[in-house]
Design a protein around this motif. Sequence first.
Motif: not given
Length: 400
Positions: A90-91, A97, A100, A112, A114, A116-117, A339
């Motif tokens: 899970y991101e 990341t 992964k 993975f 996605e 939203d951080w 990001k």
Amino acid sequence: MAPPTTGTGRHFLQIPGPTNVPDRVLRAMDFPTMDHRGPQFSEVGSKSLEGMRSIFKTKGQVVIYPASGTGAWEAAMVNTLSPGDRVLMYETGHFATLWKKLAENLGLKPEFIEGDWRHGADPQAIEDHLRKDTGGEIKAVCVVHNETSTGCVTQIPEIRAAIDSAGHGALLLVDTISSLASLDYRHDEWGVDVTVSGSQKGLMLPPGLSFNAISEKAVKASKSAGLTKAYWSWEEMKGPNETGYFPYTPATNLLYGLVEAVEMLHEEGLDNVFARHQRHGEAARAAVKGWGLEVLCAEPRHYSGVLTAVMMPSGVSADNFRKVALENFNISFGNGLSKIADKVFRIGHLGDFNDLMLMGTLCGVEMGLEKAGVPHQSGGAQAAMDYLAGRAGTAATRAA
């Protein structure tokens, strides 16, 4: 204009790890290195391993490697998985990341989900994904407990419940590199199969030790795991560890420090340690609100007591703020990663830390914001002080 103060006083290391190493741990590490095959070392090794069982809250096997947390990531995977295995990840941020990417490099096939951080891992999304895997091809679910890049905590009991609700047999692998010994964590009770951690955060040590806590289910999986391993092998560790030794040269002086650090944590009491971190997290967030800025973590249930990631106003450089704060006030903050590079700075408040250290840190932030010309309101540090002094109503009024 006052001159920069970087040449005097003690540097404020307020990144979310490596953390400040307490004097007691430094003194423990200062002893001469002993023979790691000699009779005296058995006591050091045994105390280290048993101490870490108490911190992970497990009765199972714990393995200690001379390595960074990345090594513990790899060890968790190569001991339990085979080439081409599907793993669900899970991101939650930068470190999820990177895990992964490591899985891909090992020849695994990560799927993975996605994110939203700004939140921890979503148990419902994990459950939904696992329900679609009717053939049981996904062999492991990997999540980061405290995402160090964002300050978001994943609720591990909810992830365990999601796997169980889906009726899936996947192993649960959890990264606690920045949460162990700072946030409540229960390897056995929460049904985790492999817990990964490192020495340089809540354990109050320098970098250099990494850990796997291992369930019986994970041990069973290791018997048929097909990924190549040698240095990372749990099986190679098991025999020597039973008498306090290691199959190769351990990080002897770090183990001296580990024994002392575990003793310090139990002297304070783990529940008190966890409460202290949560309290400091609340105070830091009160300061951020007082400055009129925003915490990156968007879900209060996922707030971290380990660090606070602060979003900068649009178009304002977080890295320039960090540079100004370092040059003028001798204080280091964590940078934004991938990001969120240059968009956030991270305040570490974990490990060997107290109220006055937090207030020095938050005053450093406020002075740095002013010096760097970052648009903000004054009074954030005062709001945190009001909270710590038990004047929560005053803090809320000031923040409003």
